[in-house]
Scaffold this motif. Structure first.
Motif, PDB file in Angstrom:
ATOM      1  N   LEU A 150       1.276  -1.478   0.287  1.00  0.00           N
ATOM      2  CA  LEU A 150      -0.091   0.380   0.128  1.00  0.00           C
ATOM      3  C   LEU A 150       0.719   1.267  -0.040  1.00  0.00           C
ATOM      4  CD1 LEU A 150      -2.910   1.563   0.416  1.00  0.00           C
ATOM      5  CD2 LEU A 150      -2.918   1.271   2.736  1.00  0.00           C
ATOM      6  N   ARG A 151       2.156   1.411   0.409  1.00  0.00           N
ATOM      7  CA  ARG A 151       2.845   2.767   0.691  1.00  0.00           C
ATOM      8  C   ARG A 151       4.041   2.462  -0.489  1.00  0.00           C
ATOM      9  NH1 ARG A 151       4.075   0.876   6.619  1.00  0.00           N
ATOM     10  NH2 ARG A 151       6.322  -0.415   4.977  1.00  0.00           N
ATOM     11  N   ASN A 152       3.733   1.553  -1.359  1.00  0.00           N
ATOM     12  CA  ASN A 152       5.036   1.624  -2.459  1.00  0.00           C
ATOM     13  C   ASN A 152       3.202   2.100  -4.080  1.00  0.00           C
ATOM     14  OD1 ASN A 152       6.866   1.264  -1.179  1.00  0.00           O
ATOM     15  ND2 ASN A 152       6.652  -1.229  -1.777  1.00  0.00           N
ATOM     16  N   TRP A 153       1.997   1.548  -3.890  1.00  0.00           N
ATOM     17  CA  TRP A 153       1.242   1.615  -4.510  1.00  0.00           C
ATOM     18  C   TRP A 153       0.785   3.661  -4.150  1.00  0.00           C
ATOM     19  CZ3 TRP A 153      -4.748   1.705  -3.435  1.00  0.00           C
ATOM     20  CH2 TRP A 153      -4.863   1.682  -5.008  1.00  0.00           C
ATOM     21  N   LEU A 154       1.012   3.888  -3.107  1.00  0.00           N
ATOM     22  CA  LEU A 154       0.762   5.559  -3.238  1.00  0.00           C
ATOM     23  C   LEU A 154       1.257   6.392  -3.045  1.00  0.00           C
ATOM     24  CD1 LEU A 154      -3.089   4.962  -0.247  1.00  0.00           C
ATOM     25  CD2 LEU A 154      -2.826   5.856  -3.019  1.00  0.00           C
ATOM     26  N   LEU A 155       2.895   5.295  -2.561  1.00  0.00           N
ATOM     27  CA  LEU A 155       3.714   6.377  -2.637  1.00  0.00           C
ATOM     28  C   LEU A 155       4.502   7.069  -1.785  1.00  0.00           C
ATOM     29  CD1 LEU A 155       3.924   7.584  -6.799  1.00  0.00           C
ATOM     30  CD2 LEU A 155       4.962   5.620  -5.857  1.00  0.00           C
ATOM     31  N   LEU A 156       4.226   6.096  -0.390  1.00  0.00           N
ATOM     32  CA  LEU A 156       4.764   7.563   0.230  1.00  0.00           C
ATOM     33  C   LEU A 156       5.614   7.617   0.792  1.00  0.00           C
ATOM     34  CD1 LEU A 156       3.287   8.821   3.099  1.00  0.00           C
ATOM     35  CD2 LEU A 156       3.243   5.915   3.853  1.00  0.00           C
ATOM     36  N   ARG A 157       6.199   8.760   0.593  1.00  0.00           N
ATOM     37  CA  ARG A 157       8.036   9.082   0.822  1.00  0.00           C
ATOM     38  C   ARG A 157       7.863   9.891   1.378  1.00  0.00           C
ATOM     39  NH1 ARG A 157       7.194   5.492  -1.757  1.00  0.00           N
ATOM     40  NH2 ARG A 157       8.089   3.912  -3.742  1.00  0.00           N
ATOM     41  N   LYS A 158       9.704   9.971   1.870  1.00  0.00           N
ATOM     42  CA  LYS A 158       9.941  11.374   2.755  1.00  0.00           C
ATOM     43  C   LYS A 158      10.971  11.660   1.809  1.00  0.00           C
ATOM     44  CE  LYS A 158      12.369  12.322   7.155  1.00  0.00           C
ATOM     45  NZ  LYS A 158      13.164  11.678   7.941  1.00  0.00           N
ATOM     46  N   ARG A 159      11.388  13.194   1.529  1.00  0.00           N
ATOM     47  CA  ARG A 159      11.905  13.851   0.707  1.00  0.00           C
ATOM     48  C   ARG A 159      12.864  14.332   1.700  1.00  0.00           C
ATOM     49  NH1 ARG A 159       8.851  18.151  -2.691  1.00  0.00           N
ATOM     50  NH2 ARG A 159      10.787  18.092  -3.388  1.00  0.00           N
ATOM     51  N   GLU A 160      14.218  13.552   1.473  1.00  0.00           N
ATOM     52  CA  GLU A 160      15.631  13.686   2.497  1.00  0.00           C
ATOM     53  C   GLU A 160      15.964  15.170   1.709  1.00  0.00           C
ATOM     54  OE1 GLU A 160      16.450  12.391   4.563  1.00  0.00           O
ATOM     55  OE2 GLU A 160      15.266   9.819   4.376  1.00  0.00           O
ATOM     56  N   ASN A 161      15.966  15.783   0.686  1.00  0.00           N
ATOM     57  CA  ASN A 161      16.402  17.337   0.303  1.00  0.00           C
ATOM     58  C   ASN A 161      15.441  18.191   0.461  1.00  0.00           C
ATOM     59  OD1 ASN A 161      18.858  16.066   0.139  1.00  0.00           O
ATOM     60  ND2 ASN A 161      18.201  15.430  -2.040  1.00  0.00           N
ATOM     61  N   SER A 162      14.629  18.081   0.681  1.00  0.00           N
ATOM     62  CA  SER A 162      13.345  19.119   0.673  1.00  0.00           C
ATOM     63  C   SER A 162      12.902  19.208   2.770  1.00  0.00           C
ATOM     64  CB  SER A 162      12.197  19.271   0.000  1.00  0.00           C
ATOM     65  OG  SER A 162      11.117  20.155   0.371  1.00  0.00           O
ATOM     66  N   GLU A 190      -6.634  17.248  -2.666  1.00  0.00           N
ATOM     67  CA  GLU A 190      -6.062  16.805  -2.810  1.00  0.00           C
ATOM     68  C   GLU A 190      -5.533  16.024  -2.399  1.00  0.00           C
ATOM     69  OE1 GLU A 190      -5.740  13.992  -6.657  1.00  0.00           O
ATOM     70  OE2 GLU A 190      -7.160  15.350  -6.335  1.00  0.00           O
ATOM     71  N   SER A 191      -4.393  16.555  -1.781  1.00  0.00           N
ATOM     72  CA  SER A 191      -3.149  15.813  -0.515  1.00  0.00           C
ATOM     73  C   SER A 191      -4.553  15.036   0.031  1.00  0.00           C
ATOM     74  CB  SER A 191      -2.587  16.267  -0.234  1.00  0.00           C
ATOM     75  OG  SER A 191      -1.596  15.908   0.287  1.00  0.00           O
ATOM     76  N   ILE A 192      -5.492  15.617   0.506  1.00  0.00           N
ATOM     77  CA  ILE A 192      -5.976  15.366   1.664  1.00  0.00           C
ATOM     78  C   ILE A 192      -7.254  14.406   1.460  1.00  0.00           C
ATOM     79  CG2 ILE A 192      -8.767  16.142   2.616  1.00  0.00           C
ATOM     80  CD1 ILE A 192      -7.044  18.913   3.480  1.00  0.00           C
ATOM     81  N   SER A 193      -7.970  14.455   0.247  1.00  0.00           N
ATOM     82  CA  SER A 193      -7.963  13.081  -0.438  1.00  0.00           C
ATOM     83  C   SER A 193      -6.850  11.424  -0.666  1.00  0.00           C
ATOM     84  CB  SER A 193      -8.642  13.207  -1.761  1.00  0.00           C
ATOM     85  OG  SER A 193      -7.985  13.448  -3.276  1.00  0.00           O
ATOM     86  N   VAL A 194      -6.104  11.633  -1.227  1.00  0.00           N
ATOM     87  CA  VAL A 194      -5.448  10.576  -1.695  1.00  0.00           C
ATOM     88  C   VAL A 194      -4.909   9.987   0.138  1.00  0.00           C
ATOM     89  CG1 VAL A 194      -2.864   9.745  -2.009  1.00  0.00           C
ATOM     90  CG2 VAL A 194      -4.283  11.960  -3.213  1.00  0.00           C
ATOM     91  N   ILE A 195      -5.271  11.170   0.904  1.00  0.00           N
ATOM     92  CA  ILE A 195      -4.432  10.287   2.523  1.00  0.00           C
ATOM     93  C   ILE A 195      -5.521   9.246   3.191  1.00  0.00           C
ATOM     94  CG2 ILE A 195      -4.186  11.281   5.118  1.00  0.00           C
ATOM     95  CD1 ILE A 195      -2.795  13.262   3.602  1.00  0.00           C
ATOM     96  N   PHE A 196      -6.751  10.336   3.062  1.00  0.00           N
ATOM     97  CA  PHE A 196      -8.192   9.576   3.410  1.00  0.00           C
ATOM     98  C   PHE A 196      -8.329   8.204   2.382  1.00  0.00           C
ATOM     99  CE2 PHE A 196      -9.078  13.040   5.980  1.00  0.00           C
ATOM    100  CZ  PHE A 196     -10.582  12.471   7.226  1.00  0.00           C
ATOM    101  N   LYS A 197      -7.973   8.177   1.085  1.00  0.00           N
ATOM    102  CA  LYS A 197      -8.262   7.061  -0.138  1.00  0.00           C
ATOM    103  C   LYS A 197      -7.197   5.620   0.642  1.00  0.00           C
ATOM    104  CE  LYS A 197      -7.761   7.204  -4.058  1.00  0.00           C
ATOM    105  NZ  LYS A 197      -7.173   7.469  -5.530  1.00  0.00           N
ATOM    106  N   PHE A 198      -5.915   6.768   1.694  1.00  0.00           N
ATOM    107  CA  PHE A 198      -4.987   5.808   2.136  1.00  0.00           C
ATOM    108  C   PHE A 198      -5.964   4.793   3.369  1.00  0.00           C
ATOM    109  CE2 PHE A 198      -1.668   4.100   4.860  1.00  0.00           C
ATOM    110  CZ  PHE A 198      -0.749   4.062   4.203  1.00  0.00           C
ATOM    111  N   PHE A 199      -5.925   5.703   3.950  1.00  0.00           N
ATOM    112  CA  PHE A 199      -6.901   4.863   5.428  1.00  0.00           C
ATOM    113  C   PHE A 199      -8.130   4.202   5.293  1.00  0.00           C
ATOM    114  CE2 PHE A 199      -5.800   9.707   7.941  1.00  0.00           C
ATOM    115  CZ  PHE A 199      -5.032   8.840   8.500  1.00  0.00           C
TER     116      PHE A 199
END
Length: 323
Positions: A150-162, A190-199
């Motif tokens: 699920l994390r890979n599918w929705l691309l939950l990432r931490k950006r080290e350079n930002s 859009e960010s909130i909708s993706v987060i609730f989709k993840f939930f």
């Protein structure tokens, strides 16, 4: 040794010559000697008087000493008799306990078949416990694999350079207190909708239970949606024991430390949550409700205490408090 007057080496404290020459010294010494003799006579008289008095009263003292010795011996005899009674009582109790244990042992010998049955059931129980432990470990591995998918599918990432947008999901920045005033409204939505989709996917296929809040409509207040994200994340953290059940959290301190995006990312990756201010439930004023969570977000967003989220308005992609 030296003479104290002429300072010549002599064997006496004062030499004979000096004693003969200085009559004052001789007289003083003689008078001192006479006084010492008188004091010695007085002391001898006192000593004789004390000795004569003790000889007269020896019989009285001896009788009192004998009576005291008799009383002390009687007291020790009573203590010994009491200790003997206590020991006898303990011995009798142990004998009764031994007899009871012997009776139980005879009953168990007569019930040998029952013992074998109990042992067989214990063996079966151990086998089932071993199987259940194996199955639970497999289930946990499958759940973690699903969560990783699920994390890979929705691309939950931490950006080290930002530092401005450190966390993203589906190439969208995760909403936070820091970026809520900097990003356009459609990106935040859009960010909130993706987060609730993840939930939704996480609660359906991983937890098999429903979370406190879901994205029922997009017409909700943006800050209310942020509060729902925080409450869902706290609920999941409690399920996986990242936050103890018997403690409540200082939500303001949590948001100051992690922000919304950092807390969501840490919970979804099962990371250890350090630097949390935990308060016991009976002493806590922090309740897990949407109104209080939204107020904490508003206070961090504006730097002032805000009583109601209705004071916040949105204009040209910026949020601010009406004063």
């Amino acid at each position: 040794m030296q003479c104290q007057i002429c300072c010549t080496k002599k064997s006496q404290f004062y030499c004979n010559n000096c004693l003969n020459i200085s009559p004052n010294l001789v007289l003083s010494k003689k008078f001192a000697l006479i006084e010492i003799k008188n004091e010695n006579e007085k002391l001898h008289f006192k000593i004789n008087k004390i000795l004569n008095f003790n000889q007269k009263n020896t019989t009285l003292l001896s009788s009192k000493f004998e009576k005291a010795a008799m009383l002390s011996s009687r007291r020790t005899n009573l203590k010994i008799s009491c200790n003997i009674d206590l020991v006898a009582k303990r011995v009798q109790e142990k004998r009764e306990k031994i007899s009871q244990l012997k009776q139980k042992l005879e009953c168990l010998k007569n019930k040998g078949e029952l013992v074998e049955e109990v042992q067989e059931r214990a063996h079966i129980r151990n086998e089932w416990e071993h199987k259940i432990s194996q199955i639970t470990s497999i289930v946990h591995k499958q759940r973690h694999a699903k969560l990783e998918m699920l994390r890979n599918w929705l691309l939950l990432r931490k950006r080290e350079n930002s530092t401005e947008l450190p966390y993203t999901i589906s190439f969208q920045p995760i909403i936070s207190v820091k970026n809520i005033n900097k990003l356009p409204k459609f990106i935040l939505s859009e960010s909130i909708s993706v987060i609730f989709k993840f939930f939704h996917i996480f609660s359906t296929f991983y937890l098999n239970l429903s979370l406190p809040y879901s994205l029922e409509t997009k017409e909700d207040n943006l800050l209310d949606l942020c509060g729902k994200i925080v409450i869902n994340s706290i609920y999941i953290a409690r399920l996986f024991k990242q936050i103890p059940y018997r403690y409540s959290i200082d939500l303001r301190a949590l948001l100051e430390t992690y922000d919304i995006d950092g807390f969501f990312f840490s919970v979804m990756n099962f990371e250890k949550l350090d630097h949390l201010k935990l308060v016991k439930d009976e002493e806590s004023n922090y309740t897990l409700n949407l109104k209080y969570t939204t107020r904490c977000i508003l206070e961090l967003l504006n730097g002032d205490a805000v009583q109601d989220s209705s004071q916040v308005i949105y204009d040209q992609d910026r949020w601010f408090v009406v004063k």
